[in-house]
Design an enzyme around this catalytic site. Structure first.
Site, PDB file in Angstrom:
ATOM      1  N   CYS A   1     -31.437  41.634 -28.633  1.00  0.00           N
ATOM      2  CA  CYS A   1     -30.250  41.079 -29.301  1.00  0.00           C
ATOM      3  C   CYS A   1     -29.598  42.162 -30.172  1.00  0.00           C
ATOM      4  O   CYS A   1     -28.375  42.237 -30.268  1.00  0.00           O
ATOM      5  CB  CYS A   1     -30.632  39.881 -30.143  1.00  0.00           C
ATOM      6  SG  CYS A   1     -31.836  38.791 -29.359  1.00  0.00           S
TER       7      CYS A   1
ATOM      8  N   CYS B   1     -30.559  36.644 -20.883  1.00  0.00           N
ATOM      9  CA  CYS B   1     -30.362  35.453 -21.709  1.00  0.00           C
ATOM     10  C   CYS B   1     -28.956  34.890 -21.576  1.00  0.00           C
ATOM     11  O   CYS B   1     -28.702  33.753 -21.965  1.00  0.00           O
ATOM     12  CB  CYS B   1     -30.653  35.765 -23.174  1.00  0.00           C
ATOM     13  SG  CYS B   1     -29.506  36.963 -23.868  1.00  0.00           S
TER      14      CYS B   1
HETATM   15 FE1  FES Z   1     -30.039  37.033 -25.948  1.00  0.00          FE
HETATM   16 FE2  FES Z   1     -30.570  36.993 -28.447  1.00  0.00          FE
HETATM   17  S1  FES Z   1     -31.607  35.913 -26.900  1.00  0.00           S
HETATM   18  S2  FES Z   1     -28.947  37.993 -27.516  1.00  0.00           S
END
Ligand code: FES
Length: 124
Positions: free
Chosen positions: A103, A33
């Site tokens: 996360c 991400c």
């Molecule tokens: Fe990557 Fe939350 S989507 S830390």
């Protein structure tokens, strides 16, 4: 997507910023991400975490996780902080969606990275 607790912590995060005169710092990122989390701490000579703060460039779950995780380690010893897992952070947040579990892992990793830095750099 998020429960009320996560949204509440996300909107009112605690311990945001950088600890003055920190002696522990850990920065971790998630390649998928692209989010980044940094935790700074001041650890006293007895190995107790006197203060901890975070900076997160990431999603709401990452902000909520880092706020919660820093709150959980303040006042704890290094050994106690190392035992905190992302599962405990998720429990504290009353759950995260499956695609947001990573996360909370970021918060656990940042704590470990900061303590690792401290151990390597502390003056004996
Ligand atoms: Fe990557 Fe939350 S989507 S830390």
């Amino acid at each position: 997507m998020y429960n009320e607790k996560v949204m509440e912590v996300f909107k009112n995060p605690q311990h945001m910023g950088e600890v003055e005169n920190y002696n522990a710092i850990g920065t971790v990122g998630n390649e998928v991400c692209g989010d980044i989390m940094r935790i700074t701490m001041r650890i006293n000579p007895d190995g107790v975490i006197e203060d901890a703060k975070f900076k997160t460039f990431g999603c709401a779950a990452a902000v909520a996780s880092s706020s919660t995780a820093t709150g959980m380690i303040i006042g704890k010893t290094i050994d106690e902080a190392l035992k905190i897992t992302n599962k405990q952070v998720i429990t504290e947040l009353e759950g995260l969606p499956p695609q947001k579990i990573h996360c909370s892992v970021l918060a656990e990793d940042a704590i470990r990275a900061a303590i690792d830095y401290y151990e390597k750099n502390k003056k004996n």
